[in-house]
Write an enzyme that holds these catalytic residues in place. Structure first.
Site, PDB file in Angstrom:
ATOM      1  N   SER A   1       0.824  -1.196   0.000  1.00 32.59           N
ATOM      2  CA  SER A   1       0.000   0.000   0.000  1.00 32.59           C
ATOM      3  C   SER A   1       0.871   1.264   0.000  1.00 32.59           C
ATOM      4  CB  SER A   1      -0.968  -0.048   1.188  1.00 32.59           C
ATOM      5  OG  SER A   1      -1.979   0.920   1.084  1.00 32.59           O
TER       6      SER A   1
ATOM      7  N   ASP B   1      -8.300  -5.288  -6.205  1.00 37.47           N
ATOM      8  CA  ASP B   1      -8.102  -4.067  -5.410  1.00 37.47           C
ATOM      9  C   ASP B   1      -8.945  -2.948  -6.013  1.00 37.47           C
ATOM     10  OD1 ASP B   1      -7.066  -1.764  -4.073  1.00 37.47           O
ATOM     11  OD2 ASP B   1      -5.156  -2.778  -3.760  1.00 37.47           O
TER      12      ASP B   1
ATOM     13  N   HIS C   1      -7.782  -4.958  -1.596  1.00 35.61           N
ATOM     14  CA  HIS C   1      -6.566  -4.286  -1.140  1.00 35.61           C
ATOM     15  C   HIS C   1      -5.874  -5.111  -0.061  1.00 35.61           C
ATOM     16  CE1 HIS C   1      -3.939  -0.837  -0.910  1.00 35.61           C
ATOM     17  NE2 HIS C   1      -4.129  -0.699   0.388  1.00 35.61           N
TER      18      HIS C   1
END
Length: 339
Positions: free
Chosen positions: A128, A282, A311
């Site tokens: 991330s 995602d 995600h």
């Protein structure tokens, strides 16, 4: 305290503001070898601290402390490194200055070089916002970084990603009537709604449809929303969250004097061998955006994590996803680099 502090002194941020007595919190795993060439840098993501990275570190794994010296620097704003919650006035709480990804990586470079005398990094890896930092390392220090492996992370916050993060911020702004002069009134209770907003983005449509929250021990959708999303966000300081959201919303590895906003130039300047691993489902760090970015990096492979965990395919929760990431890292670390 299971981490160390690297004092940065008074630092001038990319914004031009000087943050006094700044510091990086970091933890190391394993030992630096004599050649100082067994180094892996593994920055933390939005809202995470070094402990949340430990699922990917261990004996027999790619990030094995018996083979590598792994440095996990904490993101500014995460509560351990310089943050709104631990900085004295006049930069406390809502008065904390804006910090960029570029700032973070510049300070991490100081840690790596000044504290440890390291000249080469075998790998920079991250999930991330940690992935954005991996891209930034590759672009800012192309001759130093031999490999990068961002997973569920973009090289730039593209417009839709910006909008998602803005939606995450909106409940905090609404809590003070969109009056930024009242932000210091925010408390962790105001974070409950933030968790509810993020719940729609963290995992995929299919995750909810197939009720995979049951595999995590939650009997109902409501229990999952409360027990994971509300609870985890309410543990965070709202001012730290706002600081990290700003960092995330304005992330762009080309937004610095080296590249002047030219994302293509920044990506094509990365010399590292790159393994780009988006989550196939995602919703806000999309595989399509990563595929475009990977196409501009000279030595990149594009390896989506085929998963309905969205995600959170990169969050260390789902065993098949973890194995996929670890296997790709093992493969990447066996490849020879030419710089």
């Amino acid at each position: 305290m299971d981490y160390e502090i690297f004092d940065l002194g008074d630092v001038t941020l990319q914004s031009g503001v000087t943050l006094p007595n700044a510091f990086l919190a970091y933890k190391t795993y394993g030992r630096l070898n004599e050649e100082k060439d067994n180094v892996i840098v593994y920055p933390t993501a939005f809202g995470d601290q070094h402990v949340q990275n430990e699922w990917l570190i261990g004996s027999g794994m790619a990030l094995d402390p018996q083979n590598y010296f792994i440095i996990v620097p904490n993101l500014l704003g995460n509560g351990l490194s310089s943050s709104p919650s631990n900085t004295p006035p006049p930069f406390d709480r809502a008065n904390f200055p804006h910090v960029t990804i570029y700032d973070n990586v510049r300070f991490q470079h100081r840690l790596v070089t000044e504290k440890f005398g390291i000249k080469k990094i075998a790998l920079v890896v991250g999930w991330s916002m940690g992935g954005i930092q991996a891209f930034q390392w590759g672009a800012s220090y192309p001759d130093m970084v031999e490999r990068i492996a961002p997973f569920n992370g973009l090289a730039k916050t593209w417009p839709q990603t910006y909008v998602v993060l803005d939606g995450v911020k909106a409940p905090l702004m609404a809590a003070v009537g969109y009056d930024s002069s009242k932000l210091n009134q925010l408390t962790s209770a105001d974070m409950r709604a933030v968790g509810r907003v993020y719940a729609g983005w963290g995992v995929s449509h299919a995750f909810y449809k197939e009720e995979l929250y049951r595999t995590l021990g939650f009997e109902s959708l409501e229990a999952f929303l409360t027990g994971v999303w509300e609870d985890s966000f309410m543990k965070m300081d709202p001012h730290n969250v706002l600081a990290m959201l700003w960092t995330g919303q304005h992330a762009d590895i080309s937004d610095n004097p080296a590249y002047n906003g030219n994302i293509g130039m920044a990506l094509s300047s990365i010399k590292a061998l790159a393994c780009i691993m988006p989550g196939s489902t995602d919703l806000f760090c999309t595989a399509d955006d990563n595929e475009y970015e990977a196409s501009l990096i000279p030595n990149a492979t594009f390896s989506p994590i085929k998963s309905i965990w969205g995600h959170f395919a990169g969050r260390g929760i789902h065993s098949p996803d973890n194995t996929f990431i670890d296997d790709n890292l093992k493969r990447l670390l066996t490849l020879r680099t030419d710089h």
